[in-house]
Design a protein around this motif. Structure first.
Motif, PDB file in Angstrom:
ATOM      1  N   LEU A 170       0.757  -1.368   0.043  1.00  0.00           N
ATOM      2  CA  LEU A 170      -0.230   0.228  -0.207  1.00  0.00           C
ATOM      3  C   LEU A 170       1.080   1.161  -0.015  1.00  0.00           C
ATOM      4  O   LEU A 170       0.537   2.077  -0.529  1.00  0.00           O
ATOM      5  CB  LEU A 170      -0.850   0.010   0.943  1.00  0.00           C
ATOM      6  CG  LEU A 170      -1.955  -1.202   1.180  1.00  0.00           C
ATOM      7  CD1 LEU A 170      -2.898  -1.231   2.392  1.00  0.00           C
ATOM      8  CD2 LEU A 170      -3.052  -0.906   0.056  1.00  0.00           C
ATOM      9  N   GLU A 171       2.096   1.221   0.744  1.00  0.00           N
ATOM     10  CA  GLU A 171       2.847   2.256   0.846  1.00  0.00           C
ATOM     11  C   GLU A 171       3.464   2.715  -0.501  1.00  0.00           C
ATOM     12  O   GLU A 171       3.895   3.650  -0.810  1.00  0.00           O
ATOM     13  CB  GLU A 171       3.961   2.368   1.820  1.00  0.00           C
ATOM     14  CG  GLU A 171       3.317   2.320   3.316  1.00  0.00           C
ATOM     15  CD  GLU A 171       4.452   2.014   4.419  1.00  0.00           C
ATOM     16  OE1 GLU A 171       5.283   1.799   3.790  1.00  0.00           O
ATOM     17  OE2 GLU A 171       4.336   1.906   5.587  1.00  0.00           O
ATOM     18  N   GLU A 172       3.774   1.431  -1.098  1.00  0.00           N
ATOM     19  CA  GLU A 172       4.649   1.634  -2.603  1.00  0.00           C
ATOM     20  C   GLU A 172       3.490   2.257  -3.539  1.00  0.00           C
ATOM     21  O   GLU A 172       3.868   2.945  -4.254  1.00  0.00           O
ATOM     22  CB  GLU A 172       5.226   0.191  -2.899  1.00  0.00           C
ATOM     23  CG  GLU A 172       6.318  -0.151  -2.138  1.00  0.00           C
ATOM     24  CD  GLU A 172       6.716  -1.643  -2.516  1.00  0.00           C
ATOM     25  OE1 GLU A 172       5.968  -2.273  -3.639  1.00  0.00           O
ATOM     26  OE2 GLU A 172       7.506  -2.236  -2.154  1.00  0.00           O
ATOM     27  N   GLN A 173       2.219   1.569  -3.530  1.00  0.00           N
ATOM     28  CA  GLN A 173       1.439   2.183  -4.455  1.00  0.00           C
ATOM     29  C   GLN A 173       0.897   3.600  -4.187  1.00  0.00           C
ATOM     30  O   GLN A 173       0.932   4.378  -5.110  1.00  0.00           O
ATOM     31  CB  GLN A 173      -0.027   1.327  -4.309  1.00  0.00           C
ATOM     32  CG  GLN A 173       0.205  -0.117  -4.746  1.00  0.00           C
ATOM     33  CD  GLN A 173      -1.124  -0.950  -4.405  1.00  0.00           C
ATOM     34  OE1 GLN A 173      -1.807  -0.434  -3.906  1.00  0.00           O
ATOM     35  NE2 GLN A 173      -1.118  -2.029  -5.165  1.00  0.00           N
ATOM     36  N   SER A 174       0.813   4.173  -2.765  1.00  0.00           N
ATOM     37  CA  SER A 174       0.646   5.365  -2.530  1.00  0.00           C
ATOM     38  C   SER A 174       1.642   6.135  -3.046  1.00  0.00           C
ATOM     39  O   SER A 174       1.615   7.446  -3.490  1.00  0.00           O
ATOM     40  CB  SER A 174       0.214   5.752  -1.335  1.00  0.00           C
ATOM     41  OG  SER A 174       1.355   5.471  -0.590  1.00  0.00           O
ATOM     42  N   ALA A 175       2.919   5.962  -2.874  1.00  0.00           N
ATOM     43  CA  ALA A 175       4.046   6.687  -3.384  1.00  0.00           C
ATOM     44  C   ALA A 175       4.235   6.702  -4.822  1.00  0.00           C
ATOM     45  O   ALA A 175       4.770   7.706  -5.323  1.00  0.00           O
ATOM     46  CB  ALA A 175       5.456   6.026  -2.713  1.00  0.00           C
ATOM     47  N   LYS A 176       3.954   5.626  -5.438  1.00  0.00           N
ATOM     48  CA  LYS A 176       3.673   5.890  -7.052  1.00  0.00           C
ATOM     49  C   LYS A 176       2.864   6.590  -7.404  1.00  0.00           C
ATOM     50  O   LYS A 176       2.930   7.261  -8.529  1.00  0.00           O
ATOM     51  CB  LYS A 176       3.628   4.226  -7.432  1.00  0.00           C
ATOM     52  CG  LYS A 176       3.734   4.028  -9.072  1.00  0.00           C
ATOM     53  CD  LYS A 176       3.317   2.791  -9.371  1.00  0.00           C
ATOM     54  CE  LYS A 176       4.494   1.775  -9.180  1.00  0.00           C
ATOM     55  NZ  LYS A 176       4.147   0.416  -9.833  1.00  0.00           N
ATOM     56  N   ARG A 177       1.690   6.494  -6.914  1.00  0.00           N
ATOM     57  CA  ARG A 177       0.666   7.550  -7.280  1.00  0.00           C
ATOM     58  C   ARG A 177       0.898   9.020  -6.957  1.00  0.00           C
ATOM     59  O   ARG A 177       0.929   9.754  -7.838  1.00  0.00           O
ATOM     60  CB  ARG A 177      -0.882   7.002  -6.677  1.00  0.00           C
ATOM     61  CG  ARG A 177      -1.323   5.895  -7.107  1.00  0.00           C
ATOM     62  CD  ARG A 177      -2.702   5.592  -6.363  1.00  0.00           C
ATOM     63  NE  ARG A 177      -3.315   4.195  -6.526  1.00  0.00           N
ATOM     64  CZ  ARG A 177      -3.839   3.570  -5.679  1.00  0.00           C
ATOM     65  NH1 ARG A 177      -4.169   4.014  -4.293  1.00  0.00           N
ATOM     66  NH2 ARG A 177      -4.315   2.531  -6.158  1.00  0.00           N
ATOM     67  N   SER A 178       1.406   9.405  -5.848  1.00  0.00           N
ATOM     68  CA  SER A 178       1.797  10.763  -5.726  1.00  0.00           C
ATOM     69  C   SER A 178       2.934  10.896  -6.324  1.00  0.00           C
ATOM     70  O   SER A 178       3.085  12.283  -6.894  1.00  0.00           O
ATOM     71  CB  SER A 178       2.171  10.683  -4.135  1.00  0.00           C
ATOM     72  OG  SER A 178       3.320   9.955  -3.914  1.00  0.00           O
ATOM     73  N   ASP A 216      -1.374  11.265  -9.567  1.00  0.00           N
ATOM     74  CA  ASP A 216      -2.873  10.646  -9.540  1.00  0.00           C
ATOM     75  C   ASP A 216      -3.601  10.726  -8.337  1.00  0.00           C
ATOM     76  O   ASP A 216      -4.827  10.771  -8.082  1.00  0.00           O
ATOM     77  CB  ASP A 216      -2.903   9.115 -10.040  1.00  0.00           C
ATOM     78  CG  ASP A 216      -2.349   8.982 -11.323  1.00  0.00           C
ATOM     79  OD1 ASP A 216      -2.427   9.778 -12.074  1.00  0.00           O
ATOM     80  OD2 ASP A 216      -1.815   7.967 -11.893  1.00  0.00           O
ATOM     81  N   GLU A 217      -2.875  10.912  -6.994  1.00  0.00           N
ATOM     82  CA  GLU A 217      -3.302  11.004  -5.811  1.00  0.00           C
ATOM     83  C   GLU A 217      -4.000  12.278  -5.404  1.00  0.00           C
ATOM     84  O   GLU A 217      -3.401  13.456  -5.835  1.00  0.00           O
ATOM     85  CB  GLU A 217      -2.344  10.540  -4.725  1.00  0.00           C
ATOM     86  CG  GLU A 217      -2.845  10.306  -3.240  1.00  0.00           C
ATOM     87  CD  GLU A 217      -1.876   9.876  -2.380  1.00  0.00           C
ATOM     88  OE1 GLU A 217      -2.214   9.994  -1.071  1.00  0.00           O
ATOM     89  OE2 GLU A 217      -0.692   9.696  -2.839  1.00  0.00           O
ATOM     90  N   THR A 257      -5.180  14.890  -2.820  1.00  0.00           N
ATOM     91  CA  THR A 257      -4.980  15.312  -1.646  1.00  0.00           C
ATOM     92  C   THR A 257      -6.260  16.358  -1.322  1.00  0.00           C
ATOM     93  O   THR A 257      -6.853  16.968  -1.984  1.00  0.00           O
ATOM     94  CB  THR A 257      -3.834  15.922  -1.514  1.00  0.00           C
ATOM     95  OG1 THR A 257      -3.881  17.080  -2.285  1.00  0.00           O
ATOM     96  CG2 THR A 257      -2.606  15.186  -1.898  1.00  0.00           C
TER      97      THR A 257
END
Length: 85
Positions: A58-66, A70-71, A73
């Protein structure tokens, strides 16, 4: 003689004594219980490893999105939200 001083004949004698004491049915049930315990332990270990890997994914996916932008905020608002205000 083996390294520990126990030879094959001593092991066979012990095996015969165990068979006489417990019987084949009892040994079979003990073996199956032991097998089920080992299977349960292994499945618990794999579940634990999966639970440990999920937060990392999940951390890797959120880091990739940010990194891709795409993320969304909370401080980011769209044009429609601005019109509502």
């Amino acid at each position: 003689m083996g390294v520990s001083g126990i030879g094959i004949w001593q092991l066979l004698i012990v095996l015969v004594i165990v068979l006489l004491l417990f019987g084949t049915k009892r040994l079979k049930s003990i073996g199956s219980d032991l097998g089920n315990a080992v299977k349960g332990f292994r499945s618990a270990m794999t579940e634990s490893e999966k639970e440990d890997e999920e937060p990392k994914k999940l951390e890797e996916q959120s880091a990739k999105r940010s990194a891709e932008g795409d993320e969304i905020t909370p401080s980011t608002t769209t044009a429609k939200e601005k019109e509502k205000v």
